[in-house]
Design an enzyme around this catalytic site. Structure first.
Site, short mmCIF file in Angstrom:
data_model
loop_
_atom_site.label_atom_id
_atom_site.label_comp_id
_atom_site.label_asym_id
_atom_site.label_seq_id
_atom_site.Cartn_x
_atom_site.Cartn_y
_atom_site.Cartn_z
N HIS A 157 -15.33 12.34 6.93
CA HIS A 157 -16.54 12.03 6.90
C HIS A 157 -17.33 13.50 6.19
O HIS A 157 -18.29 13.37 5.80
CB HIS A 157 -17.13 11.86 8.11
CG HIS A 157 -18.53 11.10 7.98
ND1 HIS A 157 -19.31 11.09 6.91
CD2 HIS A 157 -19.15 9.86 8.80
CE1 HIS A 157 -20.39 10.20 7.21
NE2 HIS A 157 -19.99 9.54 7.91
N ASP A 364 -7.30 -5.79 -2.90
CA ASP A 364 -6.13 -6.64 -3.28
C ASP A 364 -5.20 -5.69 -4.01
O ASP A 364 -5.57 -5.18 -5.09
CB ASP A 364 -6.40 -7.88 -3.97
CG ASP A 364 -5.19 -8.38 -4.68
OD1 ASP A 364 -3.99 -8.25 -4.57
OD2 ASP A 364 -5.54 -9.71 -5.41
#
Length: 426
Positions: A157, A364
């Site tokens: 982060h 994907d």
């Protein structure tokens, strides 16, 4: 339903370096002010894929293909293959990213029948609260007994907010699929928000292991009902996320009202993407911590009344706010004050983060979309993270609370009336 316990045994570890070396003039990646004040924890992404013998090669080929495409995408996202230097910058030295392979001693369906966030941490390459870790990114390929697999990513982060992280993953997937046009990240955050002297500020405030994380599923029809119920009380029709935030807040207040001080104040925090708040808006592939939090003043909230003030606070995060934030100093003094109050426990803060409508199911890599996108247990207490369900407008809420609060919260009759089955595979 019983808790599905499993183990993931790491069977190999590689370091993946960028496919082409980072030029010398890009060796020093400067933290922005917003990177400096972001917590030193890892954000997780966990993508599950079912085994499909018709379109998938064997797992060795899948792993090799992931490693090759990761090396290519690291040439674009070169800071992720470097190493941190204090809270100042990344040395983009191409030292590479850990890539682990692990064997999981159960079938994919065993996990998806009742996913338990705390168990899913076993699939991650790093402990999410490992603040001393110098790697910006880690990847773990988890292989289930049935041939299904999960790609787990941990991205710090300190360098990236949710949108940056998910855009990185989507770009990696597009690279793996061999897409001809790949969007390049824009590294402009330190130009927009120059770094500051942060003496006396500790970005680790609030990181704790004293909490339990659970996943709660709300169907589209139940969220619609919540919107209807609240429509009479709110001045405008609430979004799915606003209605659910308001409902969860009311149940949280009910669960905490008898714990600690009876006359406590509540503070409600919602993470907001800043890209669209600039004039003109920043492109979605601007990389960095380009988010801020909308925060209410400390409030007395009664559990029976839904609270709708967060929309107003979010609307204050506009271009004028962004320009003030770019100056930095005033914002820094206000977050130091909030951190002090947090440490004293005078007010109870609950934070909401929504990843709804983010392209999580677009990951994907060449063998189809993920069967499910999940999250392990996160690093803060009183944190609520929203993600879209696999189909049809529902929301999965990942909620981290102290154990005593969670016991009350999860048995709340009003909450239970709106919950759906936790199984991914219905």
């Amino acid at each position: 339903m019983g808790v599905m316990k499993f183990e993931a045994e790491v069977i190999s570890k590689h370091i993946i370096k960028p496919a082409s070396p980072t030029p010398d003039h890009l060796r020093h990646y400067q933290f922005s002010f917003l990177d400096q004040i972001s917590p030193p924890v890892y954000s997780p992404l966990l993508l599950f894929y079912e085994f499909n013998a018709k379109i998938q090669p064997n797992i060795t080929e899948i792993s090799n293909h992931l490693k090759t495409s990761l090396a290519k995408v690291l040439s674009l996202y070169y800071p992720l293959a470097g190493r941190f230097k204090d809270n100042q910058y990344v040395d983009c030295n191409d030292n590479g990213v850990p890539y682990l392979e692990a064997q999981v001693n159960c079938k994919l369906s065993d996990v998806l029948n009742n996913p338990i966030p705390g168990e899913l941490n076993k699939l991650m390459p790093f402990e999410l609260d490992d603040v001393a870790n110098k790697y910006p990114l880690g990847v773990q390929l988890n292989i289930f007994q049935c041939g299904g697999f999960a790609i787990a990513q941990c991205l710090t982060h300190k360098l990236a907010d949710g949108l940056s992280y998910f855009t990185f993953s989507k770009t990696w997937a597009a690279t793996a699929r061999g897409e001809p046009k790949i969007e390049h990240p824009q590294f402009i955050s330190a130009t927009l928000f120059p770094p500051r002297n942060l003496s006396g500020f500790d970005a680790r405030t609030g990181i704790t292991r004293n909490k339990v994380s659970k996943r709660f599923v709300f169907s589209a029809s139940n969220i619609e009902e919540l919107r209807e119920v609240q429509a009479n009380k709110a001045s405008a029709r609430l979004s799915r996320v606003e209605a659910l935030s308001s409902f969860i807040l009311s149940r949280f207040v009910e669960a905490t009202k008898d714990i600690g001080s009876p006359d406590k104040f509540y503070r409600v925090v919602h993470a907001v993407n800043l890209r669209s708040r600039f004039e003109p808006p920043l492109p979605h592939h601007s990389f960095g911590n380009l988010y801020r939090v909308a925060m209410t003043a400390p409030l007395r909230i009664s559990s029976g009344e839904p609270f709708h003030g967060i929309r107003e606070e979010i609307s204050k995060i506009d271009n004028a706010y962004v320009r003030k934030l770019q100056k930095g100093d005033e914002h820094l003094s206000s977050i130091k004050t909030i951190a002090k109050n947090f440490a004293k426990g005078e007010q109870v803060t609950i934070s909401f983060s929504s990843y709804c409508r983010f392209p999580l199911y677009d990951n994907d890599f060449g063998w189809g979309r993920p069967m499910w996108v999940g999250s392990p247990a996160l690093t803060f207490k009183n944190l609520v993270t929203f993600m879209d369900t696999r189909e049809g407008g529902g929301i999965e809420a990942y909620i981290s609370l102290e154990e005593e609060v969670m016991t009350k919260f999860e048995s709340d009759v009003e909450l239970l009336a709106y919950l759906s089955s936790s199984a991914v595979l219905n």
